[in-house]
Design a protein around this motif. Structure first.
Motif, PDB file in Angstrom:
ATOM      1  N   PRO A 177       0.819  -1.228   0.000  1.00  0.00           N
ATOM      2  CA  PRO A 177       0.000   0.000   0.000  1.00  0.00           C
ATOM      3  C   PRO A 177       0.847   1.270   0.000  1.00  0.00           C
ATOM      4  N   GLY A 178       1.993   1.263   0.695  1.00  0.00           N
ATOM      5  CA  GLY A 178       2.834   2.458   0.724  1.00  0.00           C
ATOM      6  C   GLY A 178       3.408   2.795  -0.630  1.00  0.00           C
ATOM      7  N   ILE A 179       3.949   1.782  -1.323  1.00  0.00           N
ATOM      8  CA  ILE A 179       4.512   2.021  -2.654  1.00  0.00           C
ATOM      9  C   ILE A 179       3.407   2.403  -3.641  1.00  0.00           C
ATOM     10  N   LEU A 180       2.263   1.717  -3.541  1.00  0.00           N
ATOM     11  CA  LEU A 180       1.137   2.035  -4.433  1.00  0.00           C
ATOM     12  C   LEU A 180       0.677   3.471  -4.232  1.00  0.00           C
ATOM     13  N   MET A 181       0.633   3.927  -2.978  1.00  0.00           N
ATOM     14  CA  MET A 181       0.179   5.295  -2.726  1.00  0.00           C
ATOM     15  C   MET A 181       1.182   6.307  -3.278  1.00  0.00           C
ATOM     16  N   ALA A 182       2.481   6.008  -3.179  1.00  0.00           N
ATOM     17  CA  ALA A 182       3.478   6.904  -3.768  1.00  0.00           C
ATOM     18  C   ALA A 182       3.294   6.996  -5.286  1.00  0.00           C
ATOM     19  N   TRP A 357      -4.595  -6.219   8.793  1.00  0.00           N
ATOM     20  CA  TRP A 357      -5.256  -5.411   7.754  1.00  0.00           C
ATOM     21  C   TRP A 357      -5.796  -4.112   8.345  1.00  0.00           C
ATOM     22  N   PHE A 358      -6.438  -4.183   9.505  1.00  0.00           N
ATOM     23  CA  PHE A 358      -6.996  -2.974  10.094  1.00  0.00           C
ATOM     24  C   PHE A 358      -5.888  -2.011  10.522  1.00  0.00           C
ATOM     25  N   GLY A 359      -4.737  -2.556  10.946  1.00  0.00           N
ATOM     26  CA  GLY A 359      -3.624  -1.679  11.302  1.00  0.00           C
ATOM     27  C   GLY A 359      -3.185  -0.820  10.127  1.00  0.00           C
ATOM     28  N   ILE A 360      -3.117  -1.399   8.934  1.00  0.00           N
ATOM     29  CA  ILE A 360      -2.729  -0.638   7.742  1.00  0.00           C
ATOM     30  C   ILE A 360      -3.831   0.365   7.378  1.00  0.00           C
ATOM     31  N   LEU A 361      -5.091  -0.070   7.471  1.00  0.00           N
ATOM     32  CA  LEU A 361      -6.201   0.846   7.191  1.00  0.00           C
ATOM     33  C   LEU A 361      -6.168   2.033   8.152  1.00  0.00           C
ATOM     34  N   MET A 362      -5.921   1.767   9.441  1.00  0.00           N
ATOM     35  CA  MET A 362      -5.841   2.846  10.437  1.00  0.00           C
ATOM     36  C   MET A 362      -4.695   3.803  10.111  1.00  0.00           C
ATOM     37  N   ILE A 363      -3.544   3.264   9.705  1.00  0.00           N
ATOM     38  CA  ILE A 363      -2.403   4.112   9.390  1.00  0.00           C
ATOM     39  C   ILE A 363      -2.738   5.046   8.227  1.00  0.00           C
ATOM     40  N   VAL A 364      -3.405   4.537   7.189  1.00  0.00           N
ATOM     41  CA  VAL A 364      -3.784   5.386   6.056  1.00  0.00           C
ATOM     42  C   VAL A 364      -4.743   6.491   6.521  1.00  0.00           C
ATOM     43  N   LEU A 365      -5.672   6.148   7.403  1.00  0.00           N
ATOM     44  CA  LEU A 365      -6.617   7.145   7.908  1.00  0.00           C
ATOM     45  C   LEU A 365      -5.910   8.217   8.728  1.00  0.00           C
ATOM     46  N   ILE A 366      -4.946   7.818   9.558  1.00  0.00           N
ATOM     47  CA  ILE A 366      -4.266   8.842  10.342  1.00  0.00           C
ATOM     48  C   ILE A 366      -3.214   9.580   9.516  1.00  0.00           C
ATOM     49  N   GLU A 367      -2.780   8.995   8.371  1.00  0.00           N
ATOM     50  CA  GLU A 367      -1.955   9.761   7.436  1.00  0.00           C
ATOM     51  C   GLU A 367      -2.716  10.985   6.947  1.00  0.00           C
ATOM     52  N   PRO A 400      -5.544  17.424  -3.236  1.00  0.00           N
ATOM     53  CA  PRO A 400      -5.601  16.283  -4.177  1.00  0.00           C
ATOM     54  C   PRO A 400      -5.050  14.986  -3.572  1.00  0.00           C
ATOM     55  N   PHE A 401      -4.066  15.103  -2.704  1.00  0.00           N
ATOM     56  CA  PHE A 401      -3.462  13.915  -2.112  1.00  0.00           C
ATOM     57  C   PHE A 401      -4.333  13.333  -1.000  1.00  0.00           C
ATOM     58  N   VAL A 402      -5.144  14.182  -0.359  1.00  0.00           N
ATOM     59  CA  VAL A 402      -6.142  13.679   0.587  1.00  0.00           C
ATOM     60  C   VAL A 402      -7.139  12.790  -0.154  1.00  0.00           C
ATOM     61  N   MET A 403      -7.522  13.214  -1.371  1.00  0.00           N
ATOM     62  CA  MET A 403      -8.439  12.405  -2.175  1.00  0.00           C
ATOM     63  C   MET A 403      -7.823  11.050  -2.525  1.00  0.00           C
ATOM     64  N   VAL A 404      -6.510  11.044  -2.800  1.00  0.00           N
ATOM     65  CA  VAL A 404      -5.824   9.781  -3.086  1.00  0.00           C
ATOM     66  C   VAL A 404      -5.884   8.864  -1.868  1.00  0.00           C
ATOM     67  N   MET A 405      -5.686   9.425  -0.684  1.00  0.00           N
ATOM     68  CA  MET A 405      -5.729   8.615   0.536  1.00  0.00           C
ATOM     69  C   MET A 405      -7.123   8.044   0.763  1.00  0.00           C
ATOM     70  N   LEU A 406      -8.151   8.836   0.503  1.00  0.00           N
ATOM     71  CA  LEU A 406      -9.519   8.311   0.609  1.00  0.00           C
ATOM     72  C   LEU A 406      -9.721   7.161  -0.368  1.00  0.00           C
ATOM     73  N   GLY A 407      -9.165   7.317  -1.574  1.00  0.00           N
ATOM     74  CA  GLY A 407      -9.243   6.237  -2.548  1.00  0.00           C
ATOM     75  C   GLY A 407      -8.513   4.987  -2.073  1.00  0.00           C
ATOM     76  N   MET A 408      -7.365   5.175  -1.394  1.00  0.00           N
ATOM     77  CA  MET A 408      -6.626   4.027  -0.869  1.00  0.00           C
ATOM     78  C   MET A 408      -7.414   3.330   0.241  1.00  0.00           C
ATOM     79  N   GLY A 410     -10.643   3.123   0.356  1.00  0.00           N
ATOM     80  CA  GLY A 410     -11.630   2.325  -0.367  1.00  0.00           C
ATOM     81  C   GLY A 410     -11.028   1.066  -0.972  1.00  0.00           C
ATOM     82  N   LEU A 411      -9.816   1.178  -1.543  1.00  0.00           N
ATOM     83  CA  LEU A 411      -9.161   0.013  -2.135  1.00  0.00           C
ATOM     84  C   LEU A 411      -8.846  -1.047  -1.083  1.00  0.00           C
ATOM     85  N   LEU A 412      -8.379  -0.613   0.089  1.00  0.00           N
ATOM     86  CA  LEU A 412      -8.057  -1.570   1.149  1.00  0.00           C
ATOM     87  C   LEU A 412      -9.300  -2.294   1.647  1.00  0.00           C
ATOM     88  N   ILE A 413     -10.432  -1.597   1.668  1.00  0.00           N
ATOM     89  CA  ILE A 413     -11.673  -2.227   2.108  1.00  0.00           C
ATOM     90  C   ILE A 413     -12.181  -3.202   1.046  1.00  0.00           C
TER      91      ILE A 413
END
Length: 426
Positions: A177-182, A357-367, A400-408, A410-413
């Motif tokens: 997820p980190g590399i994909l988000m970059a 899985w939830f740990g990664i989802l939480m990290i993206v949300l707090i990012e 725009p990058f906040v929108m990318v994180m929201l998209g991530m 959704g992808l993780l879910i």
């Protein structure tokens, strides 16, 4: 009791009391008003058991590793090398911001340190070459958030410790997820600059010989990342031991750069002690609160409350995601994470979701909390580092990058395998 816990937590945080103290005060209040037993008589044992862990020794090591890299001049060399390889893309220098942030995220484990480092190096060049200040600074702030997702991540270490989850598996889960988000960040920059070329400034041209000559400047960071990852997953070292090896590697890099001086080490050690003390106070406070919540059965009450709403597993997850998004506007990231883990993770487990899985989802949300006002730390760090313009430019550029994180999110879910495929495979 639930109302007292939630209102007390957020009321004390809004009063600007340090979060570690807030968590301990809330535990004392729960004990005083609701417990038939004197829970706080066990406070000493709880504090000792929460801090007497070999796993947590990794935190000061990773903090020191980042401090040494920042102060040894590695950042400027890495940035110039990435610029030579990526400046041909629409958006030019902005891609160097994101790529350098990604590389430093794979060594420092801290979002704020990553954002501050890249902003200090990149801002003068962005101004000189005429880049749009909003997109340029927003990309630095967003790229810095990757520091808590791409391993090694201090936040993932804290999450693993508090939830008794495998830290190596968490590191693996955050990698894809980190590399994909970059990559998605860079794709957004390309799309915006193709749509409106004025957002990107001058794109310096580099020959292939110049690019090849810059490769040695990438080797220190890549070698450090490889050392940490390979030693962990080859079973050679634990995360704590690999962090110690990383510090030794960073000291060698500093020595080769002729930056290993007494004053540099003194500054790095001071920064390490300050950051580690803050993190440990928060971790101890979270452990004390977790002890009180478990003893009083509040987590079970919250679980029963959510089940009583009839939302089901997915509906409950959506409520939790929304809560994190809203709280991220007002609460600093590590504070938000440790304050909610004792309450949220048992509920997530009860609905059958995977903790990793939830740990990664939480990290993206707090990012997202790092780049959303009014408390987004990376926004303030980037603005302070560039020392000009207005805060609103950084905020606008980060949207725009906040929108990318929201998209991530959704992808993780929708595709949990994004986080679980690598740890399950290895």
């Amino acid at each position: 009791m639930i109302l007292f816990t939630l209102s007390g937590l957020f009321g004390l945080l809004l009063a600007s009391i340090p979060v570690g103290i807030v968590l301990i005060l809330l535990s004392i209040g729960l004990d005083a008003f609701f417990s038939p037993f004197p829970l706080m008589r066990g406070l000493g044992q709880v504090v000792w058991s929460s801090s007497n862990s070999g796993t947590l020794i990794a935190i000061p090591f990773f903090v020191m590793l980042g401090e040494i890299l920042v102060r040894s001049g590695v950042a400027a060399r890495t940035y110039n090398a990435m610029n030579s390889w990526l400046s041909w893309l629409p958006g030019g220098l902005i891609h160097a911001n994101i790529a350098t942030s990604t590389l430093f995220s794979a060594t420092s484990g801290s979002s704020v340190a990553t954002a501050a480092t890249v902003a200090t190096v990149a801002s003068p060049q962005g101004d000189r070459l005429g880049y749009d200040p909003r997109l340029f600074t927003g990309a630095i702030a967003a790229g810095g958030t990757l520091g808590i997702l791409i391993p090694p991540s201090i936040n993932l270490i804290v999450y693993g410790f508090l939830t008794e989850t495998s830290i190596p598996r968490l590191f693996l889960a955050g990698l894809v997820p980190g590399i994909l988000m970059a990559v998605l960040f860079m794709a957004v920059v390309v799309a915006l600059c193709m749509w409106k070329p004025s957002l990107g400034g001058e794109r310096p041209a580099f020959s292939w010989s110049q690019r090849l000559r810059s490769l040695p400047d990438l080797l220190p960071v890549l070698g450090l990342f490889a050392t940490i990852v390979v030693t962990i997953y080859a079973g050679i070292a634990t995360p704590t031991e690999s962090a110690a090896l990383g510090v030794v590697f960073a000291l060698v890099i500093a020595a080769l750069n002729r930056a290993l001086t007494v004053s540099m080490l003194n500054e790095a050690l001071r920064g390490t002690v300050k950051t580690t003390a803050m993190i440990m106070l928060v971790v101890i406070g979270a452990y004390v609160l977790n002890f009180a919540l478990t003893a009083l059965g509040i987590s079970r009450q919250l679980q029963a409350l959510l089940e009583g709403l009839g939302l089901g597993a997915f509906g409950t997850l959506m409520v939790i995601v929304l809560i994190y998004i809203v709280l991220g506007f007002f609460i600093e990231t590590l504070s938000l994470m440790v304050a909610t883990i004792p309450i949220v993770v048992p509920i997530i487990e009860s609905f059958g979701y995977d903790k990793i899985w939830f740990g990664i989802l939480m990290i993206v949300l707090i990012e997202m909390a790092l780049i959303t006002p009014p408390v987004g730390l990376n926004l303030y760090v980037v603005q302070a580092a560039r020392g000009r313009g207005s805060m609103s430019e950084v905020v606008a550029g980060a949207l725009p990058f906040v929108m990318v994180m929201l998209g991530m999110v959704g992808l993780l879910i929708l595709i949990p395998g994004l986080a679980l495929w690598l740890p399950d495979s290895l």
